[in-house]
Motif scaffolding. Structure first.
Motif, short mmCIF file in Angstrom:
data_model
loop_
_atom_site.label_atom_id
_atom_site.label_comp_id
_atom_site.label_asym_id
_atom_site.label_seq_id
_atom_site.Cartn_x
_atom_site.Cartn_y
_atom_site.Cartn_z
N LEU A 58 0.82 -1.21 0.00
CA LEU A 58 0.00 0.00 0.00
C LEU A 58 0.85 1.26 0.00
CD1 LEU A 58 -2.75 -1.05 2.59
CD2 LEU A 58 -3.00 -0.87 0.11
N ASP A 59 2.18 1.11 -0.14
CA ASP A 59 3.11 2.24 -0.19
C ASP A 59 3.13 3.03 1.12
OD1 ASP A 59 5.07 3.71 -1.38
OD2 ASP A 59 3.70 5.12 -2.36
N VAL A 60 2.92 2.32 2.24
CA VAL A 60 2.91 2.96 3.55
C VAL A 60 4.35 3.18 4.00
CG1 VAL A 60 2.31 2.64 5.99
CG2 VAL A 60 0.66 2.03 4.19
N LYS A 61 4.63 4.34 4.58
CA LYS A 61 5.95 4.65 5.13
C LYS A 61 5.96 4.65 6.65
CE LYS A 61 8.15 5.23 1.26
NZ LYS A 61 8.56 6.55 0.80
N TYR A 62 4.83 5.03 7.27
CA TYR A 62 4.77 5.12 8.73
C TYR A 62 3.48 4.46 9.24
CZ TYR A 62 8.51 8.56 8.28
OH TYR A 62 9.69 9.19 7.98
N VAL A 63 3.60 3.87 10.41
CA VAL A 63 2.46 3.26 11.08
C VAL A 63 2.29 3.92 12.44
CG1 VAL A 63 1.44 1.13 11.98
CG2 VAL A 63 2.82 1.06 9.89
N LEU A 64 1.08 4.36 12.73
CA LEU A 64 0.79 5.06 13.99
C LEU A 64 -0.12 4.19 14.84
CD1 LEU A 64 -0.14 8.79 14.40
CD2 LEU A 64 -1.67 7.07 15.34
N VAL A 65 0.25 4.00 16.10
CA VAL A 65 -0.59 3.27 17.05
C VAL A 65 -0.76 4.13 18.30
CG1 VAL A 65 0.05 0.98 16.21
CG2 VAL A 65 1.38 2.05 18.04
N VAL A 66 -1.89 3.96 18.96
CA VAL A 66 -2.20 4.66 20.21
C VAL A 66 -2.11 3.65 21.34
CG1 VAL A 66 -3.96 5.94 21.49
CG2 VAL A 66 -3.65 6.35 19.04
N PHE A 67 -1.34 4.00 22.37
CA PHE A 67 -1.06 3.08 23.47
C PHE A 67 -1.28 3.82 24.80
CE2 PHE A 67 2.23 1.46 26.48
CZ PHE A 67 1.63 0.24 26.74
N GLY A 68 -2.11 3.24 25.66
CA GLY A 68 -2.40 3.89 26.94
C GLY A 68 -1.95 3.12 28.15
N GLY A 115 -2.53 4.87 31.61
CA GLY A 115 -3.89 4.45 31.95
C GLY A 115 -4.96 5.01 31.04
N TYR A 116 -4.63 5.26 29.77
CA TYR A 116 -5.61 5.76 28.81
C TYR A 116 -6.36 4.57 28.21
CZ TYR A 116 -7.37 8.01 24.56
OH TYR A 116 -8.18 8.48 23.54
N PRO A 117 -7.66 4.41 28.50
CA PRO A 117 -8.35 3.17 28.14
C PRO A 117 -8.72 3.04 26.67
CG PRO A 117 -9.87 4.64 29.25
CD PRO A 117 -8.52 5.32 29.27
N SER A 118 -8.84 4.15 25.94
CA SER A 118 -9.30 4.08 24.55
C SER A 118 -8.12 3.91 23.59
CB SER A 118 -10.09 5.34 24.20
OG SER A 118 -11.23 5.46 25.01
N ASP A 119 -7.27 2.94 23.88
CA ASP A 119 -6.11 2.73 23.02
C ASP A 119 -6.37 1.59 22.06
OD1 ASP A 119 -6.05 0.60 24.73
OD2 ASP A 119 -3.95 0.81 25.31
#
Length: 794
Positions: free
Chosen positions: A647-657, A661-665
């Motif tokens: 898909l020609d992706v260069k960067y991957v972003l993930v959300v981690f809590g 203690g951020y629950p919506s990760d």
């Protein structure tokens, strides 16, 4: 008699001025209570969808309306792109763009400022529309009360705080105003208001996909009026122009188009339209034909009408027969069948606001209105009118839909405020009348005098009723034709002789009713003075609790923007600005043409704030594309790299809590990635990520879970930051603490580890500059690789 008439006119004028003043205060209240987000934080756009609307508004104000309609956005849904003009409801964008024109009047306003304050402005408009609607149903007192309740109701505040630049910001005003114009037309029979009603419906269609609620609720009310024998020409004028003109206008909106006539959500309006014309024709024939001819004609008309209805139904069925959903959209089927989305469309079920609400949600969002609504329903039946029956029907349907989807609590809020306003107004009317009738007792010396004054005050109304009845009787007495001379005694005797015994008995019954009526009215309308005073005091206390709860909800529960988070601890206030930190890094440290992959929740924010191309976003129009990203996140590192590289992706972003203690990760959302990915690519199976049916990330987690890309990108180097690898959201130590990445490398991690960005490593078999292999060897190697190369999606 001139003085009382003048006093009544003065009192009415003063009441009108006071009502206008109260409405202005209600508008100021509705606007100001939604500014806590700006006062406590800053003037910033909230949530996820508003960032797309903000980006579209920027494009509109910069390039103009024609470029907006033809805008093809190549920075979203790469490599597919998206036609913005044909896939967006333009009402919010055009409204804000129109407000931005104030710059031409030398009023300096930025696009962001207009977007931030659009929702509070339209919340004031919605309060005034609620006043107009409730006034048509039960009077000005109920209208003012309902408007004040809507200005503060938490359910509406949650979608209209400053910075909540979403479609619902203007759609709720359009919804209430459309209902008002429908009721106004129904009460007056004015074609002018019917035309305005169609235009208001067109604005609602431009603003929100929830317009289908209007085009189904109004036909339900029309059918209810027909079934209950309340048909009138006013009902015809209120409904027929809405269907014809409203449908034509709705078809002009590109995102709707021919769906206004070919989808099942609109078919009910057409069927009721045919039924209404059949009934209208029957009533017309009844007026011009004799009873005998009428029976023959009505049989013919009903037969033809039934045949037409059956033909229309057959045509509609034929139009939607080829569709697997029979012409219904996925969200509509989810409302009709609450289990449909979880079975067939997991991407709809994965959205938190599409989940059913809990009982505490009702108390949180409408508070004490939940207890006043039943009293308001009873008041609507005393007496029942076309307008009050519509309010009851609106309330019942909105209660059902809010029970299916928590997002539709927003539609319930106006109905709850209207019925509660009616209940409070009626209650205050009874209690204050009781105090007024018995107030002279406090200033009299003897109880008999007080009783006489009370009786006289009640009897005044009865005398008025007696006079009115006498006038009606006098109008029914036949007059003698001829000169103005008095009738002869002979004619009087003839008239008296013709009076039947039945009429004399009716007059006797009326006289007995007149004798008993003062006592009945006193018993029904006048309550004890002490009880009335205590009841008013309790209602004031109840209103105080409502105000306190609404202010708390506006200041604490719904004012925090999701882009900036805060928490309170023993050492003070902590601010988490990781999202904007990550998007700023992407904007300043990556190439303009780089593609960023993330879960679809963050697509709008990435394209608006980082100005980078995204693979998927919150529009969720292409389930296969989202399933591809979900499959990559659920796959081992090498397979995920192959999917993203294709898909020609260069960067991957993930959300981690897990650290703060951020629950919506993304770890908490991961099972939805598995389900959506497995719905398109069968090799992804949810049981492979569960241990005995439980979702775990500790040492008992399955090998598939511990080796998937999402787990690795979230917990990479987590042991270095935490020391023990303890996840504060899942409240357990992670199962795999020490591992290395082979196909991805860490590019950036925010201050609180809430957003982590990784870069795809270049392919190992590519060497920059020159190729050392010969042509023959390259051919043989390509054949060998082609024979053994696997599909990255399998």
């Amino acid at each position: 008699m001139a003085e009382p008439a003048g006093g009544g006119a003065l009192r009415n004028a003063f009441g009108g001025v006071l009502s206008i003043f109260i409405l202005i205060l209600i508008g100021v209240l509705a606007f100001s209570i939604r500014l806590f987000s700006v006062i406590k934080y800053e003037s910033v756009i909230h949530e996820f969808d508003p960032y797309f609307n903000y980006r579209v508004t920027q494009f509109l104000t910069k390039n103009g309306i024609y470029d907006f309609w033809n805008w093809f956005d190549d920075r979203t849904w790469y490599p597919l792109g998206r036609v913005i003009g044909g896939t967006v409801y333009p009402g919010l964008t055009l409204t804000a763009g129109t407000m931005w024109i104030l710059n031409s009047l030398n009023i300096p306003l930025s696009v962001e400022t207009v977007c931030v304050f659009t929702a509070p402005i339209f919340s004031a408009n919605a309060s005034w529309a609620t006043y107009l609607l409730t006034k048509e149903v039960k009077g000005a007192g109920a209208g003012l009360t309902a408007a004040a309740l809507l200005a503060m109701v938490p359910s509406y505040i949650s979608r209209s705080v400053a910075g909540s630049y979403d479609n619902e910001a203007v759609a709720i005003f359009a919804l209430i105003f459309t209902f008002y114009l429908y009721i106004k037309t129904l009460n007056t029979g004015s074609l002018f208001y019917a035309t305005l009603n169609a235009i208001a419906y067109f604005y609602m269609v431009c603003s929100w996909g929830g317009y289908t609620f209007i085009i189904n609720l109004i036909p339900m009310h029309v059918l209810l009026c027909i079934v209950t024998g309340r048909y009138s020409s006013r009902l015809y004028i209120a409904y027929a122009p809405l269907v014809v003109l409203g449908t034509l206008l709705a078809a002009l909106v590109p995102v709707v188009g021919f769906n206004a006539v070919v989808t099942s959500e609109h078919f009910a309006s057409f069927l009721v339209f045919i039924i209404l014309h059949v009934v209208a024709l029957v009533y017309y024939i009844k007026r011009i034909l004799s009873p005998a001819m009428f029976k023959v004609a009505v049989t013919l008309v009903v037969t033809i009408g039934m045949a037409v209805c059956c033909a229309v139904i057959a045509i509609l069925i034929a139009l939607v027969a080829s569709s697997p959903t029979k012409g219904w959209s996925g969200r509509s089927l989810s409302l009709l069948d609450p289990t449909y989305a979880s079975k067939y469309i997991p991407i709809i079920a994965s959205v938190s606001e599409h989940q059913p609400p809990t009982w505490p949600s009702y108390f949180m969002d409408i508070n004490v209105l939940a207890f006043l609504v039943p009293a308001g329903i009873i008041a609507c039946f005393l007496p029942l009118s076309d307008a009050s029956s519509f309010v009851v029907l609106y309330l019942v349907t909105s209660v059902y839909f809010s029970g299916v989807m928590v997002r539709l609590m927003l539609v319930l809020a106006p109905a709850a405020c209207i019925t509660s306003g009616i209940a409070l107004s009626e209650a205050f009317d009874v209690f204050t009348r009781s105090i007024k009738f018995q107030l002279p007792n406090l200033f009299s010396n003897s109880p008999s005098a007080g009783d006489n004054s009370s009786e006289s005050s009640v009897s005044q109304d009865v005398v008025k009723n007696d006079n009115h009845r006498q006038v009606e009787k006098s109008e029914t007495v036949p007059k003698v034709k001829g000169d103005n001379s008095r009738p002869t005694e002979k004619s009087e005797a003839v008239m008296k002789g013709k009076q039947s015994k039945k009429n004399r008995k009716k007059e006797k019954d009326l006289e007995e009713e007149d004798i008993l009526k003062p006592k009945k009215e006193r018993r029904l309308l006048v309550l004890p003075l002490e009880a009335s005073a205590v009841a008013i005091l309790l209602l004031i206390v109840l209103g105080g609790f409502y105000v306190v709860h609404c202010v708390w909800a506006a200041a604490e529960a719904y004012s925090a923007p999701s882009i900036v988070l805060t928490s309170h601890s023993h050492d003070g206030l902590h601010v988490f600005d990781d999202f904007r930190e990550a998007y700023a890094w992407l904007r300043h440290n990556t190439d303009e043409d780089d593609k960023v992959a993330s879960w679809w929740d963050y697509g709008y924010q990435t394209s608006a704030m980082a100005n980078r191309t995204v693979i998927v976003d919150n529009n969720t129009w292409n389930n296969t594309h989202i399933a591809t990203v979900g499959t990559a996140m659920s796959s081992p590192e090498k397979a995920a790299w192959e999917i993203f590289n294709s898909l020609d992706v260069k960067y991957v972003l993930v959300v981690f809590g897990g650290l703060v203690g951020y629950p919506s990760d993304d770890i908490n959302k991961f099972l939805w990635m598995v389900r959506i990915g497995g719905g398109v690519f069968p090799h992804i199976k949810e049981p492979d990520y569960l241990r005995d049916g439980q979702y775990r990330i500790d040492a008992q987690a399955t090998p598939t879970m511990l080796n998937c890309l999402m787990y690795k990108l979230s917990y990479y180097r987590f042991i270095e930051a935490d020391g023990s690898g303890f996840d504060k959201v899942r409240r357990t130590e992670i199962g795999k603490k020490h591992f290395k990445l082979t196909h991805f490398e860490e590019a950036f991690t925010t201050h609180h580890w809430m957003v982590r960005i990784y870069k795809l490593k270049p392919p190992k078999n590519r060497i920059k500059g020159k190729w050392k292999k010969s042509k023959s060897s390259s051919k043989s190697s390509s054949k060998r690789n082609g024979a053994t190369r696997k599909n990255p999606w399998q």
